[in-house]
Write an enzyme that holds these catalytic residues in place. Structure first.
Site, PDB file in Angstrom:
ATOM      1  N   SER A   1       0.808  -1.219   0.000  1.00 60.57           N
ATOM      2  CA  SER A   1       0.000   0.000   0.000  1.00 60.57           C
ATOM      3  C   SER A   1       0.846   1.276   0.000  1.00 60.57           C
ATOM      4  CB  SER A   1      -0.943   0.002   1.209  1.00 60.57           C
ATOM      5  OG  SER A   1      -0.193  -0.159   2.399  1.00 60.57           O
TER       6      SER A   1
ATOM      7  N   ASP B   1      -3.546   6.602  11.512  1.00 59.28           N
ATOM      8  CA  ASP B   1      -2.696   5.917  10.543  1.00 59.28           C
ATOM      9  C   ASP B   1      -1.354   6.657  10.477  1.00 59.28           C
ATOM     10  OD1 ASP B   1      -1.320   5.010   8.326  1.00 59.28           O
ATOM     11  OD2 ASP B   1      -3.027   5.100   6.947  1.00 59.28           O
TER      12      ASP B   1
ATOM     13  N   HIS C   1       0.939   5.270   6.334  1.00 57.04           N
ATOM     14  CA  HIS C   1       0.822   5.839   4.983  1.00 57.04           C
ATOM     15  C   HIS C   1       1.104   7.337   5.030  1.00 57.04           C
ATOM     16  CE1 HIS C   1      -1.588   2.104   5.109  1.00 57.04           C
ATOM     17  NE2 HIS C   1      -0.956   1.904   3.973  1.00 57.04           N
TER      18      HIS C   1
END
Ligand SMILES: *[C@@H]1O[C@H](CO)[C@@H](O)[C@H](O)[C@H]1NC(C)=O
Ligand SMILES: *[C@@H]1O[C@H](CO)[C@@H](O)[C@H](O)[C@H]1NC(C)=O
Ligand SMILES: *[C@@H]1O[C@H](CO)[C@@H](O)[C@H](O)[C@H]1NC(C)=O
Ligand SMILES: *[C@@H]1O[C@H](CO)[C@@H](O)[C@H](O)[C@H]1NC(C)=O
Ligand SMILES: *[C@@H]1O[C@H](CO)[C@@H](O)[C@H](O)[C@H]1NC(C)=O
Ligand SMILES: *[C@@H]1O[C@H](CO)[C@@H](O)[C@H](O)[C@H]1NC(C)=O
Ligand SMILES: *[C@@H]1O[C@H](CO)[C@@H](O)[C@H](O)[C@H]1NC(C)=O
Length: 402
Positions: A130, A380, A383
């Site tokens: 990702s 998060d 990312h």
């Protein structure tokens, strides 16, 4: 031929593994803000004086709100809700305004037209997890703004997402293979599995989709972050079920080394080295615990708005053993006549603890009460918001491609 951006599935990314990890790490409800002891922001990392070439990876971040961001979040046709921090409520937007300045040289200014001309009739394919997908989103956003509607479209086919710029016949693609080799996490949507099983010797199932690409950008690290992995010598389709007696758990980094060897052997045999440019992006640092940068261990990247000014800081994900495996594999490939350029993003991204989506992204599931009282627990910190840090990775990639 719809050019409308398709909604990304709820299980996109590594949310489940991430969530269980943070749930373990952050159980304290009250969080104290962490103030970083900042020095003057100068980065005194050693220069690479030996090689005549400029080292893009030694440098410092410079606030530059005149030229950055290079595109607007809202205007990018291909933006992902996982990375659209402004759309999901982030107010401090300074993370969009940082330029990476190497000590000895400048990174050439990104020119989408020049890139498209260079890639005319070609395929640029990102292969990995990702984080690599985030870099791919950044790349299509960087190119997007110079292409009018109707001359670009997006197409999903299993693990492969293609954005095509028809005027130039350029494809910029992302292929989901978080461990590069075959694994039980290969489904681009449903890859939340408690036990990770990897077929370290098998890559063809993935590789057949990208072997003939003109530029290949690989990464793979995040999914290997555990002490050992179950290795499957048979196949997932074998009639006797998945496990065999000969299957075994192999420790890190040995199992990573085995997988990269499979990948390297594939490249050596199948890639046309006269035509294909190869890149490997190093591990992307995470900022999941304030302890990583001398703060409170219960504080994640949530609420961080400042860069980390600590000489040589590479982030908690910086694992010298893994770096050693990457170096060794690529050196070995070089002796076999295959050149893979390292894009070493680890250190430069390590300074950017404020660059992650934190809580400013689409929440795919309703938040629990506990999460609401403790935002750090679901932030998060893996990312990166876009526009943001991966744009710089792509500027460096651009410099190498051209
Ligand atoms: C986050 O920052 C805001 C604004 O500075 C502050 O009011 C809030 O208490 C902080 N929250 C945490 C959990 O640190
Ligand atoms: C850029 O940043 C400076 C210093 O923070 C600020 O004074 C200025 O208004 C900003 N300009 C823009 C266009 O945001
Ligand atoms: C971008 O590249 C194109 C094609 O090479 C060139 O014509 C154009 O002048 C470049 N733009 C800038 C701002 O340098
Ligand atoms: C368009 O690009 C593809 C690669 O993505 C290539 O195979 C094909 O030959 C190109 N078409 C033309 C007309 O050049
Ligand atoms: C998806 O990819 C497979 C394998 O390359 C191909 O056979 C199939 O035609 C593709 N499907 C679509 C809808 O493009
Ligand atoms: C690559 O280039 C070399 C030297 O020009 C040539 O001998 C070789 O056949 C080429 N290989 C391929 C796969 O095109
Ligand atoms: C990337 O850079 C870091 C920090 O500068 C260094 O420690 C590491 O060995 C490099 N990784 C590779 C694969 O060269």
């Amino acid at each position: 031929m719809a050019n409308k951006h398709q909604q990304l599935p709820a299980t996109w990314g590594i949310r489940s593994c991430f969530r269980s990890l943070v749930a373990l790490l952050f159980t304290v409800l009250v969080i104290t803000a962490v103030y970083m002891a900042q020095n003057n922001g100068e980065d005194k990392t050693a220069y690479n004086m030996d090689s005549g070439e400029c080292n893009f990876f030694n440098g410092k971040w410079v606030f530059d709100n005149k030229t950055y961001p290079l595109y607007k979040e809202k205007q990018c046709t291909f933006m992902s809700d996982q990375l659209a921090c402004e759309k999901f409520g982030r107010n401090d937007l300074n993370y969009q305004n940082w330029r990476w300045q190497p000590h000895q040289c400048d990174i050439p200014r990104f020119n989408a037209t020049a890139l498209l001309e260079r890639l005319r009739n070609k395929r640029l394919v990102f292969v990995g997890d990702s984080l690599n997908r985030g870099q791919w989103v950044s790349m299509v956003c960087l190119v997007d703004k110079s292409i009018p509607h109707g001359l670009k479209f997006m197409h999903h086919n299993g693990s492969l997402i293609t954005v095509k710029f028809t005027e130039y016949n350029v494809s910029i693609e992302f292929y989901w293979a978080p461990l590069l080799v075959e694994s039980n996490s290969d489904d681009p949507v449903n890859h939340r599995l408690p036990d990770r099983i990897v077929r370290v010797q098998s890559i063809e199932k993935h590789a057949k989709y990208w072997t003939d690409a003109d530029v290949l950008v690989f990464n793979s690290y995040l999914w290997w972050r555990r002490s050992k992995m179950m290795v499957l010598w048979g196949s997932f389709e074998s009639p006797d079920g998945i496990y065999k007696e000969s299957d075994e758990e192999v420790k890190m980094p040995r199992v990573y080394e085995m997988a990269l060897r499979t990948w390297a052997d594939w490249l050596e045999v199948h890639v046309n080295r006269n035509k294909t440019q190869l890149f490997f992006v190093t591990m992307s640092p995470t900022h999941q615990s304030g302890e990583e940068w001398g703060g409170d261990k219960d504080q994640s990247c949530y609420n961080e708005t400042e860069l980390l000014y600590k000489d040589g800081y590479s982030g908690a994900a910086m694992d010298p053993k893994i770096m050693g495996v990457v170096d060794k594999t690529l050196d070995d490939l070089k002796t076999r006549g295959v050149n893979v350029q390292i894009i070493n993003i680890t250190q430069l991204s390590g300074y950017r603890k404020e660059g992650h989506p934190s809580i400013y992204k689409k929440q795919w599931e309703p938040l629990t009460e506990e999460e609401l009282t403790n935002p750090s627990s679901y932030a998060d910190c893996i990312h990166w918001c876009l526009p943001g840090v991966p744009d710089v990775w792509n500027e460096i990639l651009y410099a190498y491609i051209l």
